[in-house]
Structure formats: structure tokens, C-alpha cells
Write a protein that holds these residues in place. Structure first.
Motif, PDB file in Angstrom:
ATOM      1  N   ILE A   1       0.862  -1.265  -0.231  1.00 39.93           N
ATOM      2  CA  ILE A   1      -0.401   0.330   0.154  1.00 39.93           C
ATOM      3  C   ILE A   1       0.683   0.735  -0.246  1.00 39.93           C
ATOM      4  CG2 ILE A   1      -1.712   1.138   1.338  1.00 39.93           C
ATOM      5  CD1 ILE A   1      -3.323  -1.064   2.303  1.00 39.93           C
ATOM      6  N   GLU A   2       1.744   1.528   0.760  1.00 41.66           N
ATOM      7  CA  GLU A   2       2.980   2.393   0.618  1.00 41.66           C
ATOM      8  C   GLU A   2       3.627   2.935  -1.038  1.00 41.66           C
ATOM      9  OE1 GLU A   2       2.272  -0.755   2.579  1.00 41.66           O
ATOM     10  OE2 GLU A   2       4.262  -0.429   3.873  1.00 41.66           O
ATOM     11  N   ASP A   3       3.662   1.544  -1.430  1.00 44.18           N
ATOM     12  CA  ASP A   3       4.302   1.832  -2.946  1.00 44.18           C
ATOM     13  C   ASP A   3       3.280   2.798  -3.707  1.00 44.18           C
ATOM     14  OD1 ASP A   3       6.397   1.116  -1.955  1.00 44.18           O
ATOM     15  OD2 ASP A   3       5.966  -1.343  -2.948  1.00 44.18           O
ATOM     16  N   LEU A   4       1.574   2.919  -3.192  1.00 47.15           N
ATOM     17  CA  LEU A   4       0.812   3.090  -3.818  1.00 47.15           C
ATOM     18  C   LEU A   4       0.487   4.076  -3.239  1.00 47.15           C
ATOM     19  CD1 LEU A   4      -1.503   0.117  -4.493  1.00 47.15           C
ATOM     20  CD2 LEU A   4      -0.446   1.897  -6.480  1.00 47.15           C
ATOM     21  N   PHE A   5       0.300   4.675  -2.202  1.00 49.70           N
ATOM     22  CA  PHE A   5      -0.070   6.058  -1.012  1.00 49.70           C
ATOM     23  C   PHE A   5       0.831   6.567  -0.587  1.00 49.70           C
ATOM     24  CE2 PHE A   5      -3.938   3.076  -2.176  1.00 49.70           C
ATOM     25  CZ  PHE A   5      -4.271   4.143  -3.481  1.00 49.70           C
ATOM     26  N   THR A   6       0.629   7.542  -0.456  1.00 51.54           N
ATOM     27  CA  THR A   6       1.515   8.661   1.531  1.00 51.54           C
ATOM     28  C   THR A   6       0.834   9.184   1.713  1.00 51.54           C
ATOM     29  OG1 THR A   6       2.012  10.393  -0.199  1.00 51.54           O
ATOM     30  CG2 THR A   6       3.660   8.107  -0.949  1.00 51.54           C
ATOM     31  N   PRO A   7       1.312   8.951   3.128  1.00 55.15           N
ATOM     32  CA  PRO A   7       0.423   9.463   3.716  1.00 55.15           C
ATOM     33  C   PRO A   7       0.451  11.148   3.931  1.00 55.15           C
ATOM     34  CG  PRO A   7       1.905   8.481   5.427  1.00 55.15           C
ATOM     35  CD  PRO A   7       2.225   7.986   3.830  1.00 55.15           C
ATOM     36  N   ASP A   8       0.036  12.078   4.766  1.00 55.70           N
ATOM     37  CA  ASP A   8       0.024  12.856   5.394  1.00 55.70           C
ATOM     38  C   ASP A   8       0.917  13.454   5.398  1.00 55.70           C
ATOM     39  OD1 ASP A   8      -2.657  14.102   3.125  1.00 55.70           O
ATOM     40  OD2 ASP A   8      -3.506  13.846   4.454  1.00 55.70           O
ATOM     41  N   PRO A   9       1.402  14.404   5.576  1.00 54.82           N
ATOM     42  CA  PRO A   9       2.607  14.819   6.544  1.00 54.82           C
ATOM     43  C   PRO A   9       1.970  14.947   8.135  1.00 54.82           C
ATOM     44  CG  PRO A   9       3.062  16.173   4.175  1.00 54.82           C
ATOM     45  CD  PRO A   9       1.975  15.398   4.415  1.00 54.82           C
ATOM     46  N   GLU A  10       0.757  15.327   8.102  1.00 57.16           N
ATOM     47  CA  GLU A  10       0.242  16.120   9.161  1.00 57.16           C
ATOM     48  C   GLU A  10      -0.209  14.533  10.257  1.00 57.16           C
ATOM     49  OE1 GLU A  10      -1.454  17.488   6.120  1.00 57.16           O
ATOM     50  OE2 GLU A  10       0.180  18.634   6.309  1.00 57.16           O
ATOM     51  N   ASP A  11      -0.751  13.430   9.864  1.00 56.45           N
ATOM     52  CA  ASP A  11      -0.759  12.659   9.712  1.00 56.45           C
ATOM     53  C   ASP A  11       0.812  12.050  10.839  1.00 56.45           C
ATOM     54  OD1 ASP A  11      -3.601  12.383   9.483  1.00 56.45           O
ATOM     55  OD2 ASP A  11      -2.861  10.983   7.350  1.00 56.45           O
ATOM     56  N   LEU A  12       1.287  11.914   9.680  1.00 51.64           N
ATOM     57  CA  LEU A  12       3.038  11.250  10.251  1.00 51.64           C
ATOM     58  C   LEU A  12       3.676  12.249  11.053  1.00 51.64           C
ATOM     59  CD1 LEU A  12       4.632  11.067   6.728  1.00 51.64           C
ATOM     60  CD2 LEU A  12       4.318   9.208   8.181  1.00 51.64           C
ATOM     61  N   GLU A  13       3.138  13.571  11.505  1.00 55.66           N
ATOM     62  CA  GLU A  13       3.935  14.257  12.744  1.00 55.66           C
ATOM     63  C   GLU A  13       2.936  13.235  13.543  1.00 55.66           C
ATOM     64  OE1 GLU A  13       3.518  18.281  11.410  1.00 55.66           O
ATOM     65  OE2 GLU A  13       4.545  18.436   9.865  1.00 55.66           O
ATOM     66  N   ALA A  14       1.603  13.740  13.625  1.00 53.56           N
ATOM     67  CA  ALA A  14       0.748  13.365  14.336  1.00 53.56           C
ATOM     68  C   ALA A  14       0.967  11.752  15.194  1.00 53.56           C
ATOM     69  CB  ALA A  14      -0.801  13.051  14.612  1.00 53.56           C
ATOM     70  N   VAL A  15       1.664  11.081  14.184  1.00 57.56           N
ATOM     71  CA  VAL A  15       2.593  10.125  14.824  1.00 57.56           C
ATOM     72  C   VAL A  15       3.443   9.965  15.810  1.00 57.56           C
ATOM     73  CG1 VAL A  15       2.721   6.993  14.429  1.00 57.56           C
ATOM     74  CG2 VAL A  15       1.108   8.490  13.376  1.00 57.56           C
ATOM     75  N   GLN A  16       4.852  10.961  15.187  1.00 57.92           N
ATOM     76  CA  GLN A  16       5.893  11.151  15.441  1.00 57.92           C
ATOM     77  C   GLN A  16       5.636  11.878  17.237  1.00 57.92           C
ATOM     78  OE1 GLN A  16       7.955  13.035  12.587  1.00 57.92           O
ATOM     79  NE2 GLN A  16       8.332  11.550  11.688  1.00 57.92           N
ATOM     80  N   GLY A  17       4.058  12.947  17.242  1.00 54.47           N
ATOM     81  CA  GLY A  17       3.800  13.372  18.664  1.00 54.47           C
ATOM     82  C   GLY A  17       3.585  12.312  19.692  1.00 54.47           C
ATOM     83  N   LEU A  18       3.026  11.241  19.247  1.00 51.69           N
ATOM     84  CA  LEU A  18       2.622  10.441  20.323  1.00 51.69           C
ATOM     85  C   LEU A  18       3.814   9.177  20.983  1.00 51.69           C
ATOM     86  CD1 LEU A  18      -0.689   8.781  18.166  1.00 51.69           C
ATOM     87  CD2 LEU A  18       0.046  10.477  20.379  1.00 51.69           C
ATOM     88  N   GLU A  19       4.552   9.605  19.601  1.00 52.07           N
ATOM     89  CA  GLU A  19       5.215   8.190  19.695  1.00 52.07           C
ATOM     90  C   GLU A  19       6.229   8.845  21.365  1.00 52.07           C
ATOM     91  OE1 GLU A  19       7.478   8.127  16.356  1.00 52.07           O
ATOM     92  OE2 GLU A  19       6.546   6.126  15.866  1.00 52.07           O
ATOM     93  N   GLN A  20       7.188  10.437  20.581  1.00 52.07           N
ATOM     94  CA  GLN A  20       7.818  11.187  21.469  1.00 52.07           C
ATOM     95  C   GLN A  20       7.519  11.361  23.097  1.00 52.07           C
ATOM     96  OE1 GLN A  20       7.912  14.547  19.575  1.00 52.07           O
ATOM     97  NE2 GLN A  20       9.953  13.393  17.923  1.00 52.07           N
ATOM     98  N   GLU A  21       6.032  10.991  23.303  1.00 50.45           N
ATOM     99  CA  GLU A  21       5.144  11.129  24.552  1.00 50.45           C
ATOM    100  C   GLU A  21       5.073   9.809  24.980  1.00 50.45           C
ATOM    101  OE1 GLU A  21       1.523  12.852  23.523  1.00 50.45           O
ATOM    102  OE2 GLU A  21       2.759  14.962  22.545  1.00 50.45           O
ATOM    103  N   GLY A  22       5.562   9.118  24.576  1.00 46.74           N
ATOM    104  CA  GLY A  22       5.610   7.363  24.990  1.00 46.74           C
ATOM    105  C   GLY A  22       4.137   6.727  24.778  1.00 46.74           C
ATOM    106  N   ASP A  23       3.206   7.626  24.055  1.00 46.55           N
ATOM    107  CA  ASP A  23       1.454   6.413  24.126  1.00 46.55           C
ATOM    108  C   ASP A  23       1.783   5.291  23.902  1.00 46.55           C
ATOM    109  OD1 ASP A  23      -0.527   6.208  22.864  1.00 46.55           O
ATOM    110  OD2 ASP A  23      -1.040   8.173  23.398  1.00 46.55           O
ATOM    111  N   PRO A  24       1.003   4.900  24.430  1.00 47.09           N
ATOM    112  CA  PRO A  24       1.455   3.016  24.368  1.00 47.09           C
ATOM    113  C   PRO A  24       0.568   2.590  23.176  1.00 47.09           C
ATOM    114  CG  PRO A  24      -0.085   3.720  26.299  1.00 47.09           C
ATOM    115  CD  PRO A  24       0.434   4.643  25.474  1.00 47.09           C
ATOM    116  N   ARG A  25      -0.521   3.795  22.420  1.00 45.43           N
ATOM    117  CA  ARG A  25      -0.998   2.491  21.329  1.00 45.43           C
ATOM    118  C   ARG A  25       0.296   2.823  20.000  1.00 45.43           C
ATOM    119  NH1 ARG A  25      -5.289   7.832  21.355  1.00 45.43           N
ATOM    120  NH2 ARG A  25      -3.744   9.196  22.053  1.00 45.43           N
ATOM    121  N   VAL A  26       0.778   3.433  20.141  1.00 48.59           N
ATOM    122  CA  VAL A  26       1.682   2.895  19.093  1.00 48.59           C
ATOM    123  C   VAL A  26       3.195   2.825  19.409  1.00 48.59           C
ATOM    124  CG1 VAL A  26       1.311   5.708  18.124  1.00 48.59           C
ATOM    125  CG2 VAL A  26       3.169   5.302  19.589  1.00 48.59           C
TER     126      VAL A  26
END
Length: 74
Positions: free
Chosen positions: A49-74
Motif C-alpha cells: 500500500i505504501e508504494d501506492l499511497f503516501t500519508p499526509d505529513p500532518e498524519d506522520l507528525e501526529a504519530v511522531q508526537g505520540l511516540e515522543q510522548e510515550g503513548d502506549p497506542r503506538v
């Protein structure tokens, strides 16, 4: 990708169960597919799927923010 397989928008749409208009909207970036359609397209073209579609930068930033906060959902 569609042109590599020599498919018209109508032919591709019929193969994955959507209209020609949906394919045109995907190609122009006006429509983002749901997971079922994205999986059907990836399966048809034998790619990830990643070869066909790329996520919006805002979506990636949101995930990175959760990772940095130690959110257990990611």
C-alpha cells in the motif's frame, strides 16, 4: 501504475469494484481510499500500500508526537 498494466480508468475501476470517477479522483489526489480499496489496488498491482499511497505529513507528525510522548497506542 495503471498505465504499466495498460488499463483504462474504467477497466481498473471494474477490477477493484469502484467507478471510473473514483479512479480519476484517486489519480488526481482529490480522494483518499479506505483500507479495503487500498488493499485491493495493492494486491492487483502486487505492491505494498505504501508504494501506492503516501500519508499526509500532518498524519506522520501526529504519530511522531505520540511516540515522543510515550503513548502506549503506538
Amino acid at each position: 501504475m495503471r498505465s504499466r498494466y495498460h488499463l483504462s480508468q474504467d477497466q481498473l475501476g471494474r477490477r477493484v469494484g469502484v467507478s471510473r470517477q473514483t479512479i480519476a479522483s484517486l489519480e488526481s489526489g482529490q480522494f483518499r481510499p479506505g483500507l479495503p480499496l487500498a488493499f485491493r489496488l495493492a494486491h492487483l498491482f502486487k505492491v505494498k500500500i505504501e508504494d501506492l499511497f503516501t500519508p499526509d505529513p500532518e498524519d506522520l507528525e501526529a504519530v511522531q508526537g505520540l511516540e515522543q510522548e510515550g503513548d502506549p497506542r503506538v
